[in-house]
Scaffold this motif. Structure first.
Motif, mmCIF file in Angstrom:
data_model
loop_
_atom_site.group_PDB
_atom_site.id
_atom_site.type_symbol
_atom_site.label_atom_id
_atom_site.label_comp_id
_atom_site.label_asym_id
_atom_site.label_seq_id
_atom_site.Cartn_x
_atom_site.Cartn_y
_atom_site.Cartn_z
ATOM 1 N N THR A 32 -25.531 25.228 52.078
ATOM 2 C CA THR A 32 -24.122 24.861 52.076
ATOM 3 C C THR A 32 -23.265 25.826 51.270
ATOM 4 O O THR A 32 -22.046 25.862 51.440
ATOM 5 C CB THR A 32 -23.928 23.454 51.499
ATOM 6 N N GLN A 33 -23.900 26.622 50.384
ATOM 7 C CA GLN A 33 -23.157 27.543 49.531
ATOM 8 C C GLN A 33 -23.930 28.852 49.402
ATOM 9 O O GLN A 33 -25.141 28.906 49.636
ATOM 10 C CB GLN A 33 -22.940 26.940 48.130
ATOM 11 N N TYR A 36 -25.132 28.340 43.620
ATOM 12 C CA TYR A 36 -24.834 27.008 43.100
ATOM 13 C C TYR A 36 -24.587 27.079 41.593
ATOM 14 O O TYR A 36 -25.187 27.905 40.892
ATOM 15 C CB TYR A 36 -25.978 26.040 43.431
ATOM 16 N N ASP A 37 -23.705 26.203 41.114
ATOM 17 C CA ASP A 37 -23.394 26.166 39.685
ATOM 18 C C ASP A 37 -24.516 25.478 38.920
ATOM 19 O O ASP A 37 -25.032 24.431 39.337
ATOM 20 C CB ASP A 37 -22.082 25.409 39.455
ATOM 21 N N THR A 40 -25.125 21.334 37.765
ATOM 22 C CA THR A 40 -24.153 20.599 38.584
ATOM 23 C C THR A 40 -24.834 20.130 39.866
ATOM 24 O O THR A 40 -25.364 20.962 40.612
ATOM 25 C CB THR A 40 -22.960 21.500 38.941
ATOM 26 N N ALA A 42 -25.269 19.065 43.744
ATOM 27 C CA ALA A 42 -24.580 19.572 44.932
ATOM 28 C C ALA A 42 -25.402 19.269 46.167
ATOM 29 O O ALA A 42 -26.610 19.018 46.090
ATOM 30 C CB ALA A 42 -24.355 21.086 44.820
ATOM 31 N N LEU A 44 -27.349 20.732 48.880
ATOM 32 C CA LEU A 44 -28.004 22.038 48.885
ATOM 33 C C LEU A 44 -28.072 22.651 50.274
ATOM 34 O O LEU A 44 -27.748 23.828 50.466
ATOM 35 C CB LEU A 44 -29.416 21.904 48.307
ATOM 36 N N VAL A 145 -29.108 29.621 41.328
ATOM 37 C CA VAL A 145 -28.322 28.722 40.495
ATOM 38 C C VAL A 145 -27.890 29.531 39.279
ATOM 39 O O VAL A 145 -28.727 30.099 38.573
ATOM 40 C CB VAL A 145 -29.142 27.487 40.060
ATOM 41 N N GLN A 161 -19.209 31.933 46.894
ATOM 42 C CA GLN A 161 -19.826 30.608 46.849
ATOM 43 C C GLN A 161 -19.577 29.840 48.141
ATOM 44 O O GLN A 161 -20.451 29.133 48.630
ATOM 45 C CB GLN A 161 -19.314 29.815 45.654
ATOM 46 N N HIS A 162 -18.384 30.001 48.720
ATOM 47 C CA HIS A 162 -18.046 29.381 49.993
ATOM 48 C C HIS A 162 -17.460 30.437 50.918
ATOM 49 O O HIS A 162 -16.859 31.414 50.467
ATOM 50 C CB HIS A 162 -17.048 28.237 49.808
#
Length: 265
Positions: A32-33, A36-37, A40, A42, A44, A145, A161-162
């Motif tokens: 999805t990204q 990742y942070d 956090t 999310a 995945l 991450v 990220q997106h």
């Protein structure tokens, strides 16, 4: 491929291609990204099981995530990660050993549906996602991450990220290189216009946060470069900002029927 001859000796041929595989099922996985942070939760990845022709099938899937050694092999030092080539991450870290199991999940996939894999809060690291199912070959994928100021041992990266952002949002990019011991020069551009030119003092890898302005519609790019220890590093990434602030409407009234050659206004 088949060939036959008619009564006159003319060749008539036809052919058909068929797919074959050792296993009847395959994984269709979409992260999805881009990254990742850290710490956090999310969503995945989106996961489906398909047959060899891409049609969804039912089945049970076991998902395991493990944190890998945070090191970059010598042969991968000069392999910059392209923004649209996530598979290069898998190749760069294919020989890294797993240090710690992160999480395990069981998914029951139904035909015509896909499952969304949720990620718990994880510390910074390079992770390997392993998917297994009784009728499919195991699939291993790498995801990242990251902390704001990261210590990840990566080759030159520039990862959005997106894929898409909107004005008023904050876009995040993972930029830098693990071996870079100096600052980074960062340029943000849209088309042929440079919008921002700045320097980041942080070495190594870090997350760059960019406020998305209205002038970024149509998309914008981030390019960075730096040098240290007689080595140069650079990479670029792009994020889309759609023109969704305008709408085009068209109304057309035509004759219900016309004759050939007849003009219509």
């Amino acid at each position: 491929k088949a060939q036959v001859y008619d009564e006159s000796g003319r060749v008539i041929e036809a052919q058909e291609t068929y797919k074959a595989a050792d296993k009847p099922h395959f994984f269709d996985v979409q992260f999805t990204q881009g990254f990742y942070d850290a710490k956090t939760p999310a969503s995945l990845a989106r996961i489906k099981l398909t047959d060899i022709n891409g049609n969804p099938v039912s089945g049970k899937v076991t998902v395991k995530a493990a944190r890998l050694e945070n090191k970059l092999n010598e042969e991968s030092l000069n392999s910059p990660i392209a923004p649209d080539d996530g598979s290069l991450l898998d190749r760069v870290f294919t020989n890294n050993q797993e240090e710690e199991q992160a999480f395990t999940q069981e998914l029951d996939l139904r035909q015509e549906t896909q499952a969304t894999l949720e990620m718990p809060p994880l510390p910074e690291g390079i992770y390997r996602l392993t998917l297994s199912s009784p009728k499919a070959a195991d699939l291993k994928l790498v995801f990242l991450v990251a902390e704001e100021e990261s210590s990840l041992a990566l080759p030159s990266v520039a990862i959005a990220q997106h894929e898409e952002y909107h004005p008023g949002a904050y876009a995040k990019f993972l930029i830098g290189a693990g071996q870079l011991n100096g600052p980074k020069q960062v340029e943000i551009y849209a088309g042929k216009d440079f919008l921002v030119n700045t320097q980041l003092a942080s070495k190594g890898v870090n997350i760059l946060t960019v406020p998305v302005e209205n002038e970024y519609r149509g998309g914008f790019g981030v390019h960075w470069f730096g040098a240290s220890d007689y080595k140069a590093f650079q990479n670029s990434a792009f994020a889309d900002v759609p023109y969704d602030n305008k709408k085009l409407s068209l109304t057309w009234q035509g004759a219900p029927s016309v004759l050939p050659g007849e003009r219509v206004n």
